[in-house]
Design a protein around this motif. Structure first.
Motif, PDB file in Angstrom:
ATOM      1  N   ASN A   1     -25.239 -20.801  66.963  1.00 48.87           N
ATOM      2  CA  ASN A   1     -26.609 -20.982  67.465  1.00 48.87           C
ATOM      3  C   ASN A   1     -27.536 -21.524  66.373  1.00 48.87           C
ATOM      4  OD1 ASN A   1     -25.789 -19.923  69.969  1.00 48.87           O
ATOM      5  ND2 ASN A   1     -26.112 -17.846  69.224  1.00 48.87           N
ATOM      6  N   ASP A   2     -27.041 -22.498  65.623  1.00 48.42           N
ATOM      7  CA  ASP A   2     -27.775 -23.146  64.526  1.00 48.42           C
ATOM      8  C   ASP A   2     -28.188 -22.185  63.416  1.00 48.42           C
ATOM      9  OD1 ASP A   2     -27.600 -25.758  65.501  1.00 48.42           O
ATOM     10  OD2 ASP A   2     -29.318 -25.438  66.829  1.00 48.42           O
ATOM     11  N   GLN A   3     -27.541 -21.049  63.339  1.00 49.79           N
ATOM     12  CA  GLN A   3     -27.825 -20.053  62.298  1.00 49.79           C
ATOM     13  C   GLN A   3     -26.588 -19.916  61.409  1.00 49.79           C
ATOM     14  OE1 GLN A   3     -30.760 -18.314  61.955  1.00 49.79           O
ATOM     15  NE2 GLN A   3     -29.970 -17.350  60.111  1.00 49.79           N
ATOM     16  N   LEU A   4     -26.778 -20.018  60.088  1.00 51.91           N
ATOM     17  CA  LEU A   4     -25.676 -19.828  59.155  1.00 51.91           C
ATOM     18  C   LEU A   4     -25.345 -18.341  59.065  1.00 51.91           C
ATOM     19  CD1 LEU A   4     -23.758 -21.179  57.103  1.00 51.91           C
ATOM     20  CD2 LEU A   4     -25.476 -20.704  55.353  1.00 51.91           C
ATOM     21  N   GLU A   5     -24.094 -18.005  59.289  1.00 53.29           N
ATOM     22  CA  GLU A   5     -23.616 -16.622  59.258  1.00 53.29           C
ATOM     23  C   GLU A   5     -22.564 -16.492  58.170  1.00 53.29           C
ATOM     24  OE1 GLU A   5     -24.885 -14.301  61.186  1.00 53.29           O
ATOM     25  OE2 GLU A   5     -25.913 -15.537  62.679  1.00 53.29           O
ATOM     26  N   GLN A   6     -22.456 -15.287  57.612  1.00 51.35           N
ATOM     27  CA  GLN A   6     -21.453 -15.019  56.587  1.00 51.35           C
ATOM     28  C   GLN A   6     -20.654 -13.783  56.991  1.00 51.35           C
ATOM     29  OE1 GLN A   6     -22.706 -13.196  52.896  1.00 51.35           O
ATOM     30  NE2 GLN A   6     -21.362 -14.548  51.742  1.00 51.35           N
ATOM     31  N   LEU A   7     -19.359 -13.866  56.853  1.00 49.99           N
ATOM     32  CA  LEU A   7     -18.482 -12.724  57.057  1.00 49.99           C
ATOM     33  C   LEU A   7     -17.838 -12.422  55.711  1.00 49.99           C
ATOM     34  CD1 LEU A   7     -16.935 -10.678  58.828  1.00 49.99           C
ATOM     35  CD2 LEU A   7     -15.232 -12.474  59.194  1.00 49.99           C
ATOM     36  N   HIS A   8     -18.064 -11.223  55.208  1.00 51.61           N
ATOM     37  CA  HIS A   8     -17.455 -10.760  53.960  1.00 51.61           C
ATOM     38  C   HIS A   8     -16.599  -9.576  54.349  1.00 51.61           C
ATOM     39  CE1 HIS A   8     -18.087  -9.220  49.567  1.00 51.61           C
ATOM     40  NE2 HIS A   8     -16.845  -9.546  49.830  1.00 51.61           N
ATOM     41  N   ASP A   9     -15.303  -9.677  54.112  1.00 54.50           N
ATOM     42  CA  ASP A   9     -14.370  -8.749  54.718  1.00 54.50           C
ATOM     43  C   ASP A   9     -13.192  -8.474  53.790  1.00 54.50           C
ATOM     44  OD1 ASP A   9     -13.672  -7.395  57.212  1.00 54.50           O
ATOM     45  OD2 ASP A   9     -12.029  -8.830  57.345  1.00 54.50           O
ATOM     46  N   ARG A  10     -12.607  -7.302  53.935  1.00 53.31           N
ATOM     47  CA  ARG A  10     -11.300  -7.010  53.336  1.00 53.31           C
ATOM     48  C   ARG A  10     -10.361  -6.775  54.508  1.00 53.31           C
ATOM     49  NH1 ARG A  10      -9.408  -3.144  48.435  1.00 53.31           N
ATOM     50  NH2 ARG A  10     -10.640  -4.673  47.318  1.00 53.31           N
ATOM     51  N   SER A  11      -9.399  -7.657  54.667  1.00 54.14           N
ATOM     52  CA  SER A  11      -8.450  -7.578  55.779  1.00 54.14           C
ATOM     53  C   SER A  11      -7.111  -7.060  55.285  1.00 54.14           C
ATOM     54  CB  SER A  11      -8.247  -8.958  56.412  1.00 54.14           C
ATOM     55  OG  SER A  11      -9.425  -9.381  57.055  1.00 54.14           O
ATOM     56  N   TYR A  12      -6.488  -6.248  56.124  1.00 54.56           N
ATOM     57  CA  TYR A  12      -5.173  -5.683  55.818  1.00 54.56           C
ATOM     58  C   TYR A  12      -4.138  -6.278  56.758  1.00 54.56           C
ATOM     59  CZ  TYR A  12      -7.393  -2.394  52.750  1.00 54.56           C
ATOM     60  OH  TYR A  12      -8.098  -1.848  51.714  1.00 54.56           O
ATOM     61  N   PHE A  13      -2.928  -6.456  56.245  1.00 58.40           N
ATOM     62  CA  PHE A  13      -1.861  -7.143  56.960  1.00 58.40           C
ATOM     63  C   PHE A  13      -0.589  -6.301  56.947  1.00 58.40           C
ATOM     64  CE2 PHE A  13      -4.896 -10.080  55.299  1.00 58.40           C
ATOM     65  CZ  PHE A  13      -5.106 -10.976  56.324  1.00 58.40           C
ATOM     66  N   VAL A  14       0.242  -6.494  57.957  1.00 57.00           N
ATOM     67  CA  VAL A  14       1.547  -5.842  58.029  1.00 57.00           C
ATOM     68  C   VAL A  14       2.601  -6.926  58.205  1.00 57.00           C
ATOM     69  CG1 VAL A  14       0.685  -3.660  58.964  1.00 57.00           C
ATOM     70  CG2 VAL A  14       1.367  -5.475  60.534  1.00 57.00           C
ATOM     71  N   HIS A  15       3.815  -6.617  57.752  1.00 55.88           N
ATOM     72  CA  HIS A  15       4.928  -7.554  57.920  1.00 55.88           C
ATOM     73  C   HIS A  15       5.771  -7.040  59.078  1.00 55.88           C
ATOM     74  CE1 HIS A  15       8.352 -10.116  56.699  1.00 55.88           C
ATOM     75  NE2 HIS A  15       7.365 -10.879  56.280  1.00 55.88           N
ATOM     76  N   GLU A  16       5.810  -7.807  60.165  1.00 54.70           N
ATOM     77  CA  GLU A  16       6.598  -7.404  61.330  1.00 54.70           C
ATOM     78  C   GLU A  16       7.259  -8.621  61.963  1.00 54.70           C
ATOM     79  OE1 GLU A  16       3.646  -5.365  63.745  1.00 54.70           O
ATOM     80  OE2 GLU A  16       3.016  -7.230  64.684  1.00 54.70           O
ATOM     81  N   HIS A  17       8.463  -8.426  62.451  1.00 58.72           N
ATOM     82  CA  HIS A  17       9.224  -9.494  63.122  1.00 58.72           C
ATOM     83  C   HIS A  17       9.375 -10.733  62.231  1.00 58.72           C
ATOM     84  CE1 HIS A  17       8.529  -6.946  66.574  1.00 58.72           C
ATOM     85  NE2 HIS A  17       7.230  -7.183  66.523  1.00 58.72           N
ATOM     86  N   GLY A  18       9.463 -10.524  60.915  1.00 58.37           N
ATOM     87  CA  GLY A  18       9.652 -11.636  59.992  1.00 58.37           C
ATOM     88  C   GLY A  18       8.390 -12.421  59.661  1.00 58.37           C
ATOM     89  N   HIS A  19       7.229 -11.931  60.101  1.00 57.17           N
ATOM     90  CA  HIS A  19       5.960 -12.620  59.862  1.00 57.17           C
ATOM     91  C   HIS A  19       4.902 -11.637  59.381  1.00 57.17           C
ATOM     92  CE1 HIS A  19       6.889 -16.507  61.849  1.00 57.17           C
ATOM     93  NE2 HIS A  19       7.703 -15.764  62.569  1.00 57.17           N
TER      94      HIS A  19
END
Length: 150
Positions: A97-115
């Motif tokens: 909506n013509d507004q600059l947004e910022q996402l600052h995040d720490r994401s966690y991941f798992v290894h499943e099914h070879g990915h």
């Protein structure tokens, strides 16, 4: 789809970076998966984004809300702050909506099914950066921040 430079801001070509992962290849690390997810958001690859969630997290995804958000957002810049073992801390900027947004995040991941798969996020441990007036605008326009979204 013809994309020259990879939207994940790696500096590589799409064909040498996120393209093979979007085509079904396995990401080598959580950081690589996170970058491919950012690129998929920028390219509107909804099916890839959904498939890159962990089996446990995927049922909770509001698919209609995600589709609406993707349709309204324009993704600009990604900056990886830190990556270790199963997590990645990053900042990304997008316009909505013509507004600059910022996402600052720490994401966690798992290894499943070879990915590697995205599992969950939490508030980051570091403070978000603020673009300077003369820095490139993080929306990706190529203009200085003061002449664009600043």
């Amino acid at each position: 789809m013809l994309v020259e430079s990879c939207p994940c801001c790696s500096g590589k070509s799409y064909a040498a970076c996120c393209g093979p992962i979007h085509a079904g290849g396995a990401a080598a690390s959580p950081e690589t998966l996170m970058r491919s997810r950012f690129a998929a958001h920028a390219l509107g690859l909804f099916d890839y984004i959904l498939a890159s969630w962990s089996d446990e997290a995927r049922p909770a995804v509001d698919q209609a809300g995600l589709r609406d958000w993707l349709a309204a957002a324009q993704f600009g810049h990604l900056r990886v702050i830190a990556a270790q073992d199963d997590w990645v801390e990053f900042e990304c900027w997008y316009k909505q909506n013509d507004q600059l947004e910022q996402l600052h995040d720490r994401s966690y991941f798992v290894h499943e099914h070879g990915h590697w798969r995205y599992h969950r996020s939490e508030a980051p441990r570091s403070k978000p950066s603020v673009p300077g007036r003369n820095d490139p605008c993080p929306c990706g326009s190529g203009k200085k921040h003061k002449k664009c979204c600043g």
